[in-house]
Motif scaffolding. Structure first.
Motif, short mmCIF file in Angstrom:
data_model
loop_
_atom_site.label_atom_id
_atom_site.label_comp_id
_atom_site.label_asym_id
_atom_site.label_seq_id
_atom_site.Cartn_x
_atom_site.Cartn_y
_atom_site.Cartn_z
N ILE A 9 -4.79 -43.99 9.80
CA ILE A 9 -5.79 -43.39 8.91
C ILE A 9 -7.18 -43.45 9.55
O ILE A 9 -7.95 -42.50 9.46
CB ILE A 9 -5.78 -44.09 7.53
N ASN A 12 -7.27 -40.64 11.99
CA ASN A 12 -7.14 -39.30 11.43
C ASN A 12 -7.03 -39.39 9.90
O ASN A 12 -5.92 -39.45 9.37
CB ASN A 12 -5.91 -38.59 12.01
N PRO A 13 -8.16 -39.39 9.18
CA PRO A 13 -8.14 -39.54 7.72
C PRO A 13 -7.43 -38.41 6.98
O PRO A 13 -7.04 -38.57 5.83
CB PRO A 13 -9.61 -39.57 7.33
N HIS A 14 -7.23 -37.27 7.62
CA HIS A 14 -6.61 -36.11 6.95
C HIS A 14 -5.10 -36.03 7.19
O HIS A 14 -4.46 -35.06 6.81
CB HIS A 14 -7.28 -34.81 7.42
N HIS A 46 -6.92 -42.28 -1.68
CA HIS A 46 -6.84 -40.88 -1.27
C HIS A 46 -7.82 -40.10 -2.14
O HIS A 46 -7.85 -40.26 -3.35
CB HIS A 46 -5.42 -40.33 -1.45
N LYS A 54 -8.30 -36.47 1.90
CA LYS A 54 -8.33 -37.39 3.03
C LYS A 54 -8.17 -38.81 2.53
O LYS A 54 -8.42 -39.12 1.37
CB LYS A 54 -9.62 -37.25 3.82
N TRP A 55 -7.76 -39.68 3.43
CA TRP A 55 -7.62 -41.10 3.15
C TRP A 55 -8.92 -41.80 3.48
O TRP A 55 -9.57 -41.47 4.47
CB TRP A 55 -6.48 -41.70 3.98
#
Length: 62
Positions: A9, A12-14, A46, A54-55
């Protein structure tokens, strides 16, 4: 596995659950379980729509 999820996460939060499962060589259900645990502990959340959201990491896990 939860520490690995947090690192994914962070990079890459998405990312989707399906993509996480692929990276972790696991099942989407297993990833869903661990995401739920992290959410319940207040470590992640989320935000936004299911596919476009996104996270967010709320707490640093040492």
């Amino acid at each position: 596995m939860q520490a690995e999820i947090i690192e994914i996460i962070r990079s890459n939060p998405h990312i989707s659950r399906k993509e996480m499962a692929s990276l972790l060589d696991s099942t989407p259900y297993s990833v869903k379980y661990h995401l739920g645990q992290l959410t319940n502990k207040g470590i992640i959340k989320h935000e936004g729509a299911t596919k476009a959201g996104k996270w967010i990491i709320l707490l640093k896990k040492d």
